[in-house]
Design a protein around this motif. Structure first.
Motif, PDB file in Angstrom:
ATOM      1  N   THR A   1      15.128  64.192 111.994  1.00  0.00           N
ATOM      2  CA  THR A   1      15.471  65.536 111.500  1.00  0.00           C
ATOM      3  C   THR A   1      16.555  66.196 112.344  1.00  0.00           C
ATOM      4  OG1 THR A   1      13.820  66.662 112.866  1.00  0.00           O
ATOM      5  CG2 THR A   1      13.110  65.876 110.671  1.00  0.00           C
ATOM      6  N   ARG A   2      16.811  65.649 113.536  1.00  0.00           N
ATOM      7  CA  ARG A   2      17.768  66.193 114.515  1.00  0.00           C
ATOM      8  C   ARG A   2      17.326  67.536 115.087  1.00  0.00           C
ATOM      9  NH1 ARG A   2      19.788  61.497 115.851  1.00  0.00           N
ATOM     10  NH2 ARG A   2      21.231  60.623 114.371  1.00  0.00           N
ATOM     11  N   GLU A   3      16.069  67.884 114.909  1.00  0.00           N
ATOM     12  CA  GLU A   3      15.505  69.113 115.478  1.00  0.00           C
ATOM     13  C   GLU A   3      15.481  69.001 117.007  1.00  0.00           C
ATOM     14  OE1 GLU A   3      11.389  71.604 114.762  1.00  0.00           O
ATOM     15  OE2 GLU A   3      11.338  69.424 114.567  1.00  0.00           O
ATOM     16  N   VAL A   4      16.054  69.996 117.693  1.00  0.00           N
ATOM     17  CA  VAL A   4      16.018  70.013 119.153  1.00  0.00           C
ATOM     18  C   VAL A   4      14.615  70.447 119.579  1.00  0.00           C
ATOM     19  CG1 VAL A   4      16.986  71.005 121.254  1.00  0.00           C
ATOM     20  CG2 VAL A   4      18.485  70.491 119.310  1.00  0.00           C
ATOM     21  N   LEU A   5      13.965  69.609 120.361  1.00  0.00           N
ATOM     22  CA  LEU A   5      12.571  69.840 120.717  1.00  0.00           C
ATOM     23  C   LEU A   5      12.399  70.531 122.062  1.00  0.00           C
ATOM     24  CD1 LEU A   5      11.264  66.351 119.608  1.00  0.00           C
ATOM     25  CD2 LEU A   5      11.006  68.519 118.362  1.00  0.00           C
ATOM     26  N   MET A   6      13.103  70.061 123.070  1.00  0.00           N
ATOM     27  CA  MET A   6      12.899  70.602 124.411  1.00  0.00           C
ATOM     28  C   MET A   6      14.027  70.162 125.333  1.00  0.00           C
ATOM     29  SD  MET A   6       9.874  68.093 125.833  1.00  0.00           S
ATOM     30  CE  MET A   6      10.326  68.115 127.558  1.00  0.00           C
TER      31      MET A   6
ATOM     32  N   GLY B   1       2.429  74.792 122.901  1.00  0.00           N
ATOM     33  CA  GLY B   1       1.703  74.252 121.756  1.00  0.00           C
ATOM     34  C   GLY B   1       2.498  74.278 120.462  1.00  0.00           C
ATOM     35  N   THR B   2       3.746  74.711 120.501  1.00  0.00           N
ATOM     36  CA  THR B   2       4.581  74.726 119.301  1.00  0.00           C
ATOM     37  C   THR B   2       5.383  73.432 119.199  1.00  0.00           C
ATOM     38  OG1 THR B   2       6.369  75.871 120.458  1.00  0.00           O
ATOM     39  CG2 THR B   2       4.773  77.243 119.259  1.00  0.00           C
ATOM     40  N   ARG B   3       5.841  73.147 118.000  1.00  0.00           N
ATOM     41  CA  ARG B   3       6.591  71.918 117.732  1.00  0.00           C
ATOM     42  C   ARG B   3       7.824  71.806 118.625  1.00  0.00           C
ATOM     43  NH1 ARG B   3       7.143  66.830 115.878  1.00  0.00           N
ATOM     44  NH2 ARG B   3       9.170  66.463 114.988  1.00  0.00           N
ATOM     45  N   THR B   4       8.555  72.907 118.791  1.00  0.00           N
ATOM     46  CA  THR B   4       9.780  72.917 119.576  1.00  0.00           C
ATOM     47  C   THR B   4       9.780  74.105 120.536  1.00  0.00           C
ATOM     48  OG1 THR B   4      12.202  73.175 119.461  1.00  0.00           O
ATOM     49  CG2 THR B   4      10.927  74.081 117.636  1.00  0.00           C
ATOM     50  N   CYS B   5      10.492  73.966 121.616  1.00  0.00           N
ATOM     51  CA  CYS B   5      10.645  75.069 122.568  1.00  0.00           C
ATOM     52  C   CYS B   5      11.659  76.097 122.064  1.00  0.00           C
ATOM     53  CB  CYS B   5      11.099  74.527 123.926  1.00  0.00           C
ATOM     54  SG  CYS B   5       9.875  73.493 124.745  1.00  0.00           S
ATOM     55  N   PHE B   6      12.340  75.783 120.969  1.00  0.00           N
ATOM     56  CA  PHE B   6      13.423  76.636 120.477  1.00  0.00           C
ATOM     57  C   PHE B   6      13.079  77.327 119.163  1.00  0.00           C
ATOM     58  CE2 PHE B   6      15.354  73.550 123.281  1.00  0.00           C
ATOM     59  CZ  PHE B   6      16.095  74.378 124.094  1.00  0.00           C
ATOM     60  N   ASP B   7      11.832  77.714 118.984  1.00  0.00           N
ATOM     61  CA  ASP B   7      11.456  78.397 117.751  1.00  0.00           C
ATOM     62  C   ASP B   7      11.327  79.912 117.932  1.00  0.00           C
ATOM     63  OD1 ASP B   7       9.151  78.482 119.226  1.00  0.00           O
ATOM     64  OD2 ASP B   7       7.863  77.640 117.685  1.00  0.00           O
ATOM     65  N   ALA B   8      11.782  80.417 119.069  1.00  0.00           N
ATOM     66  CA  ALA B   8      11.737  81.862 119.321  1.00  0.00           C
ATOM     67  C   ALA B   8      12.813  82.577 118.505  1.00  0.00           C
ATOM     68  CB  ALA B   8      11.936  82.138 120.809  1.00  0.00           C
ATOM     69  N   THR B   9      12.774  83.879 118.542  1.00  0.00           N
ATOM     70  CA  THR B   9      13.732  84.704 117.818  1.00  0.00           C
ATOM     71  C   THR B   9      15.149  84.416 118.285  1.00  0.00           C
ATOM     72  OG1 THR B   9      12.043  86.416 117.663  1.00  0.00           O
ATOM     73  CG2 THR B   9      14.332  87.095 117.268  1.00  0.00           C
ATOM     74  N   SER B  10      16.058  84.386 117.321  1.00  0.00           N
ATOM     75  CA  SER B  10      17.471  84.173 117.626  1.00  0.00           C
ATOM     76  C   SER B  10      18.017  85.288 118.500  1.00  0.00           C
ATOM     77  CB  SER B  10      18.270  84.109 116.327  1.00  0.00           C
ATOM     78  OG  SER B  10      19.657  84.041 116.596  1.00  0.00           O
ATOM     79  N   LEU B  11      18.917  84.942 119.406  1.00  0.00           N
ATOM     80  CA  LEU B  11      19.556  85.946 120.250  1.00  0.00           C
ATOM     81  C   LEU B  11      20.716  86.631 119.522  1.00  0.00           C
ATOM     82  CD1 LEU B  11      19.640  84.047 123.653  1.00  0.00           C
ATOM     83  CD2 LEU B  11      17.973  85.722 122.849  1.00  0.00           C
ATOM     84  N   LEU B  12      21.161  86.034 118.440  1.00  0.00           N
ATOM     85  CA  LEU B  12      22.215  86.644 117.626  1.00  0.00           C
ATOM     86  C   LEU B  12      21.564  87.579 116.616  1.00  0.00           C
ATOM     87  CD1 LEU B  12      24.580  83.653 116.861  1.00  0.00           C
ATOM     88  CD2 LEU B  12      24.988  85.554 118.421  1.00  0.00           C
ATOM     89  N   HIS B  13      22.074  88.775 116.537  1.00  0.00           N
ATOM     90  CA  HIS B  13      21.540  89.739 115.581  1.00  0.00           C
ATOM     91  C   HIS B  13      22.668  90.147 114.636  1.00  0.00           C
ATOM     92  CE1 HIS B  13      17.905  90.010 117.944  1.00  0.00           C
ATOM     93  NE2 HIS B  13      18.648  90.178 119.019  1.00  0.00           N
ATOM     94  N   PRO B  14      22.407  90.094 113.359  1.00  0.00           N
ATOM     95  CA  PRO B  14      23.472  90.496 112.420  1.00  0.00           C
ATOM     96  C   PRO B  14      23.842  91.950 112.639  1.00  0.00           C
ATOM     97  CG  PRO B  14      21.468  89.811 111.247  1.00  0.00           C
ATOM     98  CD  PRO B  14      21.184  89.719 112.711  1.00  0.00           C
TER      99      PRO B  14
END
Length: 117
Positions: free
Chosen positions: A29-34, A101-114
């Motif tokens: 999937t090319r999902e970045v995990l950690m 315990g989450t699938r990826t370490c990068f599932d937090a809120t985006s730092l970019l805000h529209p």
């Protein structure tokens, strides 16, 4: 202590502590995990055992992903970036990759805000 192939070792640009950044990515999937750190021994073990092994900066020891959690990373491919300072691990992740315990370490809120247009 395991010995990393000298040709591979010569390509690495390490931190003063002897570490190289390692990015784990799901191979299909090319999902970045950690992101973690590797020393020469961790990379050697990863390449020879087929299991992702890292260096814990906080515990000052090697750790194979999944030894305590059961959430393993089977190595599919290992690549070195053009500068030699980052290793990309293409893995088949079983279970959560993140210590939270989450699938990826990068599932937090985006730092970019529209912005309002």
């Amino acid at each position: 202590m395991s010995t990393l192939d000298p040709t591979t070792a010569a390509k690495l640009k390490r931190t003063p502590e002897g570490l190289v950044c390692a990015v784990a990515q799901q191979h299909d999937t090319r999902e970045v995990l950690m992101v973690a750190w590797m020393n020469d021994e961790a990379l050697h073990l990863t390449l020879t055992t087929g299991r992702a092994t890292y260096w814990s900066r906080s515990r000052n020891e090697l750790w194979a992903k999944g030894d305590t959690s059961g959430h393993t990373q089977k190595i599919i491919d290992v690549r070195l970036d053009c500068d030699g300072d980052t290793i990309l691990l293409l893995v088949d992740q079983t279970g959560a990759a993140c210590h939270t315990g989450t699938r990826t370490c990068f599932d937090a809120t985006s730092l970019l805000h529209p912005t309002d247009a």
